[in-house]
Design a protein around this motif. Sequence first.
Motif, PDB file in Angstrom:
ATOM      1  N   ALA A 246       0.787  -1.244  -0.020  1.00 19.07           N
ATOM      2  CA  ALA A 246      -0.076  -0.265  -0.094  1.00 19.07           C
ATOM      3  C   ALA A 246       0.861   1.337   0.008  1.00 19.07           C
ATOM      4  CB  ALA A 246      -1.025   0.113   1.137  1.00 19.07           C
ATOM      5  N   ARG A 247       2.129   1.176   0.798  1.00 22.86           N
ATOM      6  CA  ARG A 247       2.696   2.154   0.779  1.00 22.86           C
ATOM      7  C   ARG A 247       3.490   2.459  -0.391  1.00 22.86           C
ATOM      8  NH1 ARG A 247       4.237   5.211   5.083  1.00 22.86           N
ATOM      9  NH2 ARG A 247       3.716   3.484   6.534  1.00 22.86           N
ATOM     10  N   HIS A 248       3.828   1.440  -1.067  1.00 23.31           N
ATOM     11  CA  HIS A 248       4.633   1.667  -2.567  1.00 23.31           C
ATOM     12  C   HIS A 248       3.517   2.158  -3.531  1.00 23.31           C
ATOM     13  CE1 HIS A 248       7.888  -0.777  -0.970  1.00 23.31           C
ATOM     14  NE2 HIS A 248       8.593  -0.285  -2.187  1.00 23.31           N
ATOM     15  N   ASN A 249       2.282   1.433  -3.241  1.00 29.17           N
ATOM     16  CA  ASN A 249       1.192   2.061  -4.220  1.00 29.17           C
ATOM     17  C   ASN A 249       0.973   3.490  -4.247  1.00 29.17           C
ATOM     18  OD1 ASN A 249      -1.035   1.768  -5.843  1.00 29.17           O
ATOM     19  ND2 ASN A 249      -2.301   1.574  -4.286  1.00 29.17           N
ATOM     20  N   ARG A 250       0.854   4.133  -3.146  1.00 21.87           N
ATOM     21  CA  ARG A 250       0.786   5.432  -2.947  1.00 21.87           C
ATOM     22  C   ARG A 250       1.839   6.165  -3.584  1.00 21.87           C
ATOM     23  NH1 ARG A 250      -1.731   3.804   1.726  1.00 21.87           N
ATOM     24  NH2 ARG A 250       0.215   4.044   3.047  1.00 21.87           N
ATOM     25  N   ALA A 251       3.081   5.914  -3.245  1.00 23.36           N
ATOM     26  CA  ALA A 251       4.240   6.561  -3.493  1.00 23.36           C
ATOM     27  C   ALA A 251       4.145   6.547  -5.088  1.00 23.36           C
ATOM     28  CB  ALA A 251       5.566   5.850  -2.937  1.00 23.36           C
TER      29      ALA A 251
END
Length: 407
Positions: A246-251
């Motif tokens: 999820a964190r990678h997705n947002r970045a």
Amino acid sequence: MNAEAGHDTLAVPGGAPIKLWTRGVPVEEAARQQLMNTARLPFIFHHLAAMPDVHLGKGSTIGSVIPTVGAIVPAAVGVDIGCGMMAARTSLSAADLPDNLHALRSAIEAAVPHGKTFGKRDAGAWDEAPAGVDAAWRELLGGFRRIADKYPQLERTNNRLHLGTLGTGNHFVEVCLDEAGQVWFMLHSGSRGVGNAIGTLFIQLAQDDMRQHLANLPDRDLAYFKEGSRHFDDYVEAVGWAQDFARHNRALMMRNVVAAARRIVAKPFVADVEAVNCHHNYVQRETHFGHDIFVTRKGAVAAHRGQLGIIPGSMGAKSFIVRGLGNEQAFCSCSHGAGRTMSRTQAKKVFTVADQVRATAGVECRKDAGVIDEIPMAYKDIDAVMAAQSDLVEVVHTLRQVVCVKG
């Protein structure tokens, strides 16, 4: 109910007390009952905390902070594992934006796949993954392989092609202005299809493992894994991986939003000034009141002292960049938004497209029947929500959106 500084305490017969930061905001009776159900679980540590955006959820209440010892409830984390927010301030001011913002909205929509699955084609996924997506997936692949080796059904998820994509519902990308007229980009999304599959799988496994004891639970969706049990470690590994996804997705989305804006805005600019990337559906180990525990934030943001977070309003309402005050009574947490006052189905029955147009005046966004369920009037008053948690966070920036992209 006993009044204390900033919150009220609800005693729960046979359970842990509940501390509620809900002064001045409505709390539906069904959500209150759901909180009490969770508070009666035998492994709740100290007390439950309810944020001002609290409202009815599936299994456990959205806007709740659930501290546990030796156990985790998968449905409390939910199926949008790692869902959260990212915001980045730019060097642009309002005057640098084009007078007509439709082109900027269209560029963002083209840069970030979004929307629902229609027929056999997933409208919200990449047809071909860009190089940046593949690079991020390589970082995630080893962890995914370890999980999928144990649970091969996860191989069938749309994982790599959902990386860097928005989804639907209340997920969004926005262009905002702060109180000084500075331009921000802000977005909201989580772990997409693969996170949903992981959450759904482990919620079912918890119910299967507890089959003989489900009748003793106030809600079958409160089925849990005890530490040391068959699936506990696998769940901790899988949920941690989904949160990383999820964190990678947002970045990735933020990178693509910035690139899209650079194609439309004539003036060169930098972004990432004071960037914030925070979950609001997740579980992790933390230390509180001198004990090492699990903290599940179901629609809540970490607000440790000095930590930056994001509290969005609804379409047409203000949003806030906040700094945590480290309030231990709230397990160093704050709300994740305004919180719904009515279901999506009810909102579609009550409001019209004309209502949506009036409510989002001045915002370049969709104004059609497909987004009526996200109308601002279906949410609590964000000013009241912020007032109720003034001892949890301080406001650093107040944002208003000028462009909003919905799935």
